[in-house]
Write a protein that holds these residues in place. Structure first.
Motif, PDB file in Angstrom:
ATOM      1  N   TYR A  61      -5.554 -34.774  13.811  1.00  0.00           N
ATOM      2  CA  TYR A  61      -4.177 -34.295  13.986  1.00  0.00           C
ATOM      3  C   TYR A  61      -4.167 -32.967  14.724  1.00  0.00           C
ATOM      4  CZ  TYR A  61       0.512 -32.665  12.671  1.00  0.00           C
ATOM      5  OH  TYR A  61       1.791 -32.184  12.697  1.00  0.00           O
ATOM      6  N   ARG A  62      -4.941 -32.005  14.206  1.00  0.00           N
ATOM      7  CA  ARG A  62      -4.966 -30.676  14.817  1.00  0.00           C
ATOM      8  C   ARG A  62      -5.461 -30.732  16.257  1.00  0.00           C
ATOM      9  NH1 ARG A  62      -6.561 -29.270   9.410  1.00  0.00           N
ATOM     10  NH2 ARG A  62      -8.751 -29.617   9.937  1.00  0.00           N
ATOM     11  N   VAL A 102       6.162 -30.241  16.511  1.00  0.00           N
ATOM     12  CA  VAL A 102       4.836 -29.782  16.087  1.00  0.00           C
ATOM     13  C   VAL A 102       3.984 -29.244  17.232  1.00  0.00           C
ATOM     14  CG1 VAL A 102       4.819 -31.391  14.131  1.00  0.00           C
ATOM     15  CG2 VAL A 102       3.685 -32.046  16.269  1.00  0.00           C
ATOM     16  N   VAL A 103       4.317 -29.579  18.472  1.00  0.00           N
ATOM     17  CA  VAL A 103       3.503 -29.148  19.604  1.00  0.00           C
ATOM     18  C   VAL A 103       3.985 -27.785  20.109  1.00  0.00           C
ATOM     19  CG1 VAL A 103       2.827 -29.654  21.981  1.00  0.00           C
ATOM     20  CG2 VAL A 103       2.902 -31.495  20.287  1.00  0.00           C
ATOM     21  N   VAL A 118      -2.679 -32.189  18.537  1.00  0.00           N
ATOM     22  CA  VAL A 118      -1.602 -31.213  18.732  1.00  0.00           C
ATOM     23  C   VAL A 118      -2.047 -30.115  19.694  1.00  0.00           C
ATOM     24  CG1 VAL A 118      -0.236 -29.423  17.584  1.00  0.00           C
ATOM     25  CG2 VAL A 118      -0.443 -31.691  16.541  1.00  0.00           C
ATOM     26  N   TRP A 175       2.325 -38.814  15.317  1.00  0.00           N
ATOM     27  CA  TRP A 175       3.753 -38.589  15.505  1.00  0.00           C
ATOM     28  C   TRP A 175       4.590 -39.420  14.536  1.00  0.00           C
ATOM     29  CZ3 TRP A 175       2.403 -34.740  18.223  1.00  0.00           C
ATOM     30  CH2 TRP A 175       1.415 -34.833  19.213  1.00  0.00           C
TER      31      TRP A 175
END
Length: 400
Positions: free
Chosen positions: A294-295, A330-331, A298, A217
């Motif tokens: 990261y992916r 992003v979520v 998320v 984040w």
């Protein structure tokens, strides 16, 4: 495709041995520029992140950064001192700097002083006088109101101000916003001139915390540079400074650099994270796994929000700084979150860029009564938990 070859070169060491390891498109250009209506917030300017890792010095930077998109005007709001936890940290840092560098009756310059709160603390603690530089400063009831010893110039610090001599220069959470950080360091070094006993203190977010602790984040467009201990050391030593101390602070989220103008051979006296090849190699390993982490994170939070929706739970997010704004943008499923809580009164009543949640005061939760409060920065968990308890409500608190 990048047409300007200079954008593929590391802004710290000049190396072209740069690997792109992470990309995401159309994130808000500013996290700390809030909007007076939901419609305006949804139309907030956006830009791309294309992060490259320098194999030479361990620096991370956004190859897609466009400085012409940036505007640090009066509506830019990044004050953190409304948090007792953060204010305690700031006061302890002031006490350390005043004692270590005998800042009593001295002249202090702060580059990027924001609302002037930290500069005011430094001046009050040692009977100092201060000059701050910040184009977003607003002369109202904020940090320097009534501070007789503080003057703020509403402009960026540059060569035109090198005649403002100082006994101590500080610059906190500014360097990561500058696409050519060496230019600022060189200006500071020229301003100091032959006064070799003038210490400087710089503070930046810690890139290794972002990589190692999956602080996804923290990736925002405003931060065109992400400094590691190694790249920060390289920047300072190559700009004419001798490093006195380099420490991780604020739960490892920040790096604090204390340095003096160079006199002869550079010495690393008490650096607790040496800028050696091994540290760059460790970062390189973290870089290779970051995109998948990261992916995964998320996706996990998208699933969490979907489960809350299915269960009929109301959720709010607490914190509308960079972490909160990034989370919401992003979520998938962030529309499950109608409100964002912030203790900063200057943010309340405004709207989150990119997603349009209304920002409310903590007291609003007494009538809204959420089932879940999502805490975007774990360092504030205890403070938030105590506030929620005082409000007489009992939601579930979940840290991201």
């Amino acid at each position: 495709m990048i047409s300007d070859p200079s954008k593929t070169m590391c802004p710290v060491c000049g190396s072209d041995d740069v690997d792109v390891f992470f990309e995401t498109r159309q994130v808000p250009v500013h996290c700390n520029v809030l909007w007076p209506s939901r419609d305006e917030a949804l139309q907030a300017p956006r830009g791309d992140l294309r992060l490259g890792f320098c194999q030479e010095c361990g620096h991370i930077f956004n190859l897609a950064f466009d400085p012409t998109l940036m505007s640090y005007a009066q509506k830019y709001e990044s004050s953190l001192h409304f948090s007792p936890h953060f204010q305690t940290y700031a006061e302890s840092l002031v006490a350390h700097l005043v004692e270590r560098y005998d800042l009593h009756g001295k002249k202090i310059v702060e580059i990027g002083c924001g609302d002037g709160n930290f500069l005011r603390l430094l001046c009050e603690a040692g009977g100092n006088c201060g000059v701050g530089f910040d184009p977003s400063f607003v002369a109202d009831d904020r940090g320097v109101a009534g501070a007789r010893r503080v003057t703020v110039i509403k402009d960026f610090y540059s060569e035109r101000y090198v005649d403002h001599h100082a006994d101590f220069i500080c610059c906190r959470h500014v360097l990561e916003h500058i696409d050519h950080p060496r230019n600022l360091l060189n200006s500071v070094r020229r301003a100091i001139g032959e006064r070799s006993d003038t210490p400087v203190y710089f503070e930046v977010p810690n890139a290794q915390h972002t990589l190692k602790d999956s602080g996804i984040w923290d990736l925002i467009y405003e931060h065109c540079s992400y400094f590691s201990a190694s790249s920060l050391c390289r920047l300072f030593t190559s700009s004419g400074f001798s490093i006195r101390d380099l420490t991780e602070t604020y739960g490892g989220q920040f790096l604090g650099m204390e340095a003096l103008p160079e006199q002869g051979v550079t010495t690393l006296t008490t650096v607790r994270q040496p800028p050696d090849g091994a540290s760059v190699e460790r970062m390189a390993r973290d870089v290779t796994t970051f995109a998948e982490k990261y992916r995964s994170k998320v996706r996990c939070w998208g699933n969490n929000l979907e489960q809350m929706r299915a269960a009929g739970q109301q959720a709010v997010i607490w914190g509308t700084g960079s972490k909160g704004v990034t989370f919401l943008n992003v979520v998938v499923g962030q529309d499950q979150i109608r409100y964002a809580v912030d203790i900063n009164p200057h943010k309340q009543g405004m709207y989150v860029p990119g997603t349009g949640q209304q920002i409310v005061a903590p007291k609003f939760l007494q009538s809204h009564e959420p089932d879940v409060v999502i805490v975007v920065n774990p360092v504030y968990e205890d403070e938030i938990r105590e506030t929620v308890k005082d409000l007489g409500i009992n939601p579930e608190l979940i840290c991201v």
